[in-house]
Motif scaffolding. Sequence first.
Motif, PDB file in Angstrom:
ATOM      1  N   UNK A  36       0.834  -1.201   0.000  1.00  0.00           N
ATOM      2  CA  UNK A  36       0.000   0.000   0.000  1.00  0.00           C
ATOM      3  C   UNK A  36       0.869   1.251   0.000  1.00  0.00           C
ATOM      4  N   UNK A  37       1.941   1.249   0.753  1.00  0.00           N
ATOM      5  CA  UNK A  37       2.842   2.405   0.786  1.00  0.00           C
ATOM      6  C   UNK A  37       3.455   2.622  -0.595  1.00  0.00           C
ATOM      7  N   UNK A  38       3.881   1.554  -1.225  1.00  0.00           N
ATOM      8  CA  UNK A  38       4.456   1.647  -2.569  1.00  0.00           C
ATOM      9  C   UNK A  38       3.428   2.163  -3.560  1.00  0.00           C
ATOM     10  N   UNK A  39       2.225   1.650  -3.483  1.00  0.00           N
ATOM     11  CA  UNK A  39       1.149   2.099  -4.368  1.00  0.00           C
ATOM     12  C   UNK A  39       0.811   3.560  -4.112  1.00  0.00           C
ATOM     13  N   UNK A  40       0.790   3.958  -2.871  1.00  0.00           N
ATOM     14  CA  UNK A  40       0.507   5.348  -2.517  1.00  0.00           C
ATOM     15  C   UNK A  40       1.566   6.282  -3.102  1.00  0.00           C
ATOM     16  N   UNK A  41       2.827   5.892  -2.999  1.00  0.00           N
ATOM     17  CA  UNK A  41       3.905   6.707  -3.574  1.00  0.00           C
ATOM     18  C   UNK A  41       3.748   6.820  -5.090  1.00  0.00           C
ATOM     19  N   UNK A  42       3.394   5.728  -5.737  1.00  0.00           N
ATOM     20  CA  UNK A  42       3.212   5.746  -7.189  1.00  0.00           C
ATOM     21  C   UNK A  42       2.063   6.661  -7.584  1.00  0.00           C
ATOM     22  N   UNK A  43       0.971   6.594  -6.855  1.00  0.00           N
ATOM     23  CA  UNK A  43      -0.191   7.443  -7.160  1.00  0.00           C
ATOM     24  C   UNK A  43       0.164   8.912  -6.939  1.00  0.00           C
ATOM     25  N   UNK A  44       0.893   9.222  -5.892  1.00  0.00           N
ATOM     26  CA  UNK A  44       1.297  10.607  -5.639  1.00  0.00           C
ATOM     27  C   UNK A  44       2.196  11.129  -6.750  1.00  0.00           C
ATOM     28  N   UNK A  45       3.129  10.294  -7.204  1.00  0.00           N
ATOM     29  CA  UNK A  45       4.023  10.689  -8.294  1.00  0.00           C
ATOM     30  C   UNK A  45       3.232  10.915  -9.574  1.00  0.00           C
ATOM     31  N   UNK A  51      -0.408  16.923 -12.898  1.00  0.00           N
ATOM     32  CA  UNK A  51      -0.546  18.350 -12.591  1.00  0.00           C
ATOM     33  C   UNK A  51       0.465  19.174 -13.392  1.00  0.00           C
ATOM     34  N   UNK A  52       1.698  18.690 -13.478  1.00  0.00           N
ATOM     35  CA  UNK A  52       2.723  19.404 -14.252  1.00  0.00           C
ATOM     36  C   UNK A  52       2.376  19.432 -15.736  1.00  0.00           C
ATOM     37  N   UNK A  53       1.906  18.319 -16.269  1.00  0.00           N
ATOM     38  CA  UNK A  53       1.537  18.288 -17.682  1.00  0.00           C
ATOM     39  C   UNK A  53       0.345  19.196 -17.962  1.00  0.00           C
ATOM     40  N   UNK A  54      -0.593  19.266 -17.018  1.00  0.00           N
ATOM     41  CA  UNK A  54      -1.743  20.160 -17.182  1.00  0.00           C
ATOM     42  C   UNK A  54      -1.282  21.611 -17.240  1.00  0.00           C
ATOM     43  N   UNK A  55      -0.357  21.985 -16.367  1.00  0.00           N
ATOM     44  CA  UNK A  55       0.172  23.352 -16.382  1.00  0.00           C
ATOM     45  C   UNK A  55       0.868  23.648 -17.705  1.00  0.00           C
ATOM     46  N   UNK A  56       1.645  22.684 -18.190  1.00  0.00           N
ATOM     47  CA  UNK A  56       2.341  22.886 -19.459  1.00  0.00           C
ATOM     48  C   UNK A  56       1.349  23.036 -20.609  1.00  0.00           C
ATOM     49  N   UNK A  57       0.283  22.242 -20.608  1.00  0.00           N
ATOM     50  CA  UNK A  57      -0.728  22.346 -21.656  1.00  0.00           C
ATOM     51  C   UNK A  57      -1.454  23.682 -21.596  1.00  0.00           C
TER      52      UNK A  57
END
Length: 88
Positions: A36-45, A51-57
């Motif tokens: 779950x911790x690993x999955x949580x880190x992946x989802x956060x990343x 969010x970064x791609x949305x800003x760039x678009x």
Amino acid sequence: MGFEHLIILVVEVASAVGVFYTLFNWLFKNAFRDAVVSLNDSVNTLSSNVANQTKMLEKSLEQIEDIEKDVQGHETRIQLLEHERKEK
């Protein structure tokens, strides 16, 4: 004598089930927590990347809109110049 054997058998089975359950719970609880911790880190990343791609678009869209305004302004100037040439 038969009743005593039955009670001993029930206690032994209950003890075995208790040991098995405790061991199973301890082993898989830690493994589940790690997953779950690993999955949580992946989802956060992934969320951060989205969010970064949305800003760039959004920035790209603003640039495209600015270019469209410039093009429309140039087209208007060209039309005016053509109109002036036709009048002469």
